[in-house]
Design a protein around this motif. Structure first.
Motif, short mmCIF file in Angstrom:
data_model
loop_
_atom_site.label_atom_id
_atom_site.label_comp_id
_atom_site.label_asym_id
_atom_site.label_seq_id
_atom_site.Cartn_x
_atom_site.Cartn_y
_atom_site.Cartn_z
N SER A 94 12.23 8.20 -4.63
CA SER A 94 11.76 6.82 -4.56
C SER A 94 11.23 6.33 -5.91
O SER A 94 11.53 5.21 -6.33
CB SER A 94 10.66 6.70 -3.50
N LEU A 167 10.74 -1.63 1.06
CA LEU A 167 10.59 -0.88 2.31
C LEU A 167 11.74 0.11 2.49
O LEU A 167 11.54 1.23 2.96
CB LEU A 167 10.51 -1.83 3.49
N ALA A 168 12.95 -0.31 2.12
CA ALA A 168 14.10 0.60 2.20
C ALA A 168 13.94 1.75 1.20
O ALA A 168 14.28 2.90 1.49
CB ALA A 168 15.40 -0.16 1.94
N ALA A 171 11.50 4.12 2.65
CA ALA A 171 11.70 4.19 4.11
C ALA A 171 11.37 5.56 4.68
O ALA A 171 10.71 5.65 5.73
CB ALA A 171 13.15 3.83 4.45
N THR A 175 8.29 5.55 7.25
CA THR A 175 8.66 5.64 8.67
C THR A 175 8.32 7.01 9.23
O THR A 175 7.99 7.13 10.42
CB THR A 175 10.14 5.35 8.88
N SER A 221 16.62 10.63 1.58
CA SER A 221 15.93 9.81 0.58
C SER A 221 16.92 9.17 -0.37
O SER A 221 16.81 7.98 -0.69
CB SER A 221 14.95 10.68 -0.21
N PHE A 224 18.84 6.18 1.32
CA PHE A 224 18.10 4.92 1.39
C PHE A 224 17.84 4.36 -0.01
O PHE A 224 17.76 3.15 -0.20
CB PHE A 224 16.79 5.11 2.15
N LEU A 241 18.41 -4.97 5.92
CA LEU A 241 17.57 -3.90 5.38
C LEU A 241 16.38 -3.63 6.31
O LEU A 241 16.08 -2.47 6.64
CB LEU A 241 17.06 -4.26 3.99
N SER A 242 15.72 -4.70 6.74
CA SER A 242 14.57 -4.55 7.63
C SER A 242 14.98 -3.91 8.95
O SER A 242 14.25 -3.07 9.49
CB SER A 242 13.92 -5.91 7.89
N VAL A 245 15.51 -0.11 8.47
CA VAL A 245 14.23 0.60 8.38
C VAL A 245 13.58 0.71 9.75
O VAL A 245 13.04 1.76 10.13
CB VAL A 245 13.29 -0.11 7.39
N LEU A 248 15.31 3.37 11.75
CA LEU A 248 14.89 4.70 11.30
C LEU A 248 13.54 5.06 11.91
O LEU A 248 13.33 6.21 12.35
CB LEU A 248 14.81 4.75 9.78
#
Length: 255
Positions: A94, A167-168, A171, A175, A221, A224, A241-242, A245, A248
């Motif tokens: 990330s 957020l993606a 994620a 999440t 990872s 995403f 995208l939302s 997420v 997931l």
């Protein structure tokens, strides 16, 4: 497997016991104070848009910008505090991807922050043994820095980086720990009980070995992260995208 213990290698020492409710409340107060200080020092970091969606268009935060900013920062701080060593690879993926997105957006401050966080994550990933994880203070610092870097990139170029993209990008850790907390609530547990070692606990309980679990975490990872990069370069809708997420999160809750 005991609730407060995560084993990443057979015969490894158990991780630290999960903090009690009182400790978690004090940690949460400390996180709120740290986030408030950052937002007080850098008010321009406040999130001004939740993304663009069909029918609703660009959803501005308006007077709730500071609230959503605080929520985003607290979410990342708790997500990275809770991951064990298997999840450090997710944090590293990330942070590196955020650095690349910041570079493409011409945002050099978040580029420097996310690159520095990547360097912070290398020692626990390369030299951590057994059940060693990121650690409470270090994990919260990583989450706070990445949240600030992401919000700075969002502020510098909202046309390139949107909140759903961030957020993606985060994620898997977000999440993962959110699902663990929701499952604890569904089981009648306290929301002020810490969630520790989500990745190691969930994957190893499903029969994965340490090597296989590490590969799976890194692959998810990276998937995403590539989705976030793809969405920036090809204008992938924020709504999609939302939704991914959210799916997931539902998968982790039901898994």
């Amino acid at each position: 497997m005991p609730r407060d213990t995560t084993y990443l290698l057979q015969g490894a020492r158990p991780a630290r016991p999960v903090p009690g409710a009182v400790d978690v409340k004090w940690q949460l107060l400390g996180q709120i104070a740290a986030a408030d200080i950052v937002l007080w020092l850098f008010p321009d970091l406040a999130i001004r848009s939740l993304g663009s969606y069909p029918v609703f268009g660009d959803m501005e935060t308006g007077a709730f910008g500071l609230f959503w900013s605080l929520l985003f920062m607290l979410g990342l701080m708790n997500a990275f505090r809770a991951i064990d060593r298997l999840g450090v690879s997710a944090a590293l993926v990330s942070s590196i991807t955020l650095a690349l997105l910041s570079l493409s957006a011409g945002a050099f401050v978040p580029l420097a922050i996310s690159f520095g966080v990547s360097l912070m994550l290398l020692p626990p990933l390369c030299f951590g043994k057994g059940s060693r994880r990121l650690g409470g203070v270090q994990g919260m610092a990583v989450g706070l820095l990445l949240a600030a870097a992401g919000m700075a990139a969002l502020r510098a170029s909202s046309a390139v980086v949107s909140l759903p993209v961030l957020l993606a990008l985060f994620a898997l850790p977000v999440t993962g720990v959110a699902a663990a907390g929701l499952r604890r609530l569904l089981d009648g547990g306290s929301p002020f009980t810490a969630v520790e070692g989500f990745f190691g606990r969930a994957l190893l309980s499903k029969g994965f070995g340490p090597a296989g679990a590490g590969i799976l975490v890194t692959a998810l990872s990276a998937s995403f992260a590539m989705l976030a990069v793809f969405s920036v370069n090809f204008a992938f809708p924020d709504a999609c995208l939302s939704l991914l997420v959210l799916l997931l999160l539902v998968f982790f809750v039901l898994w």
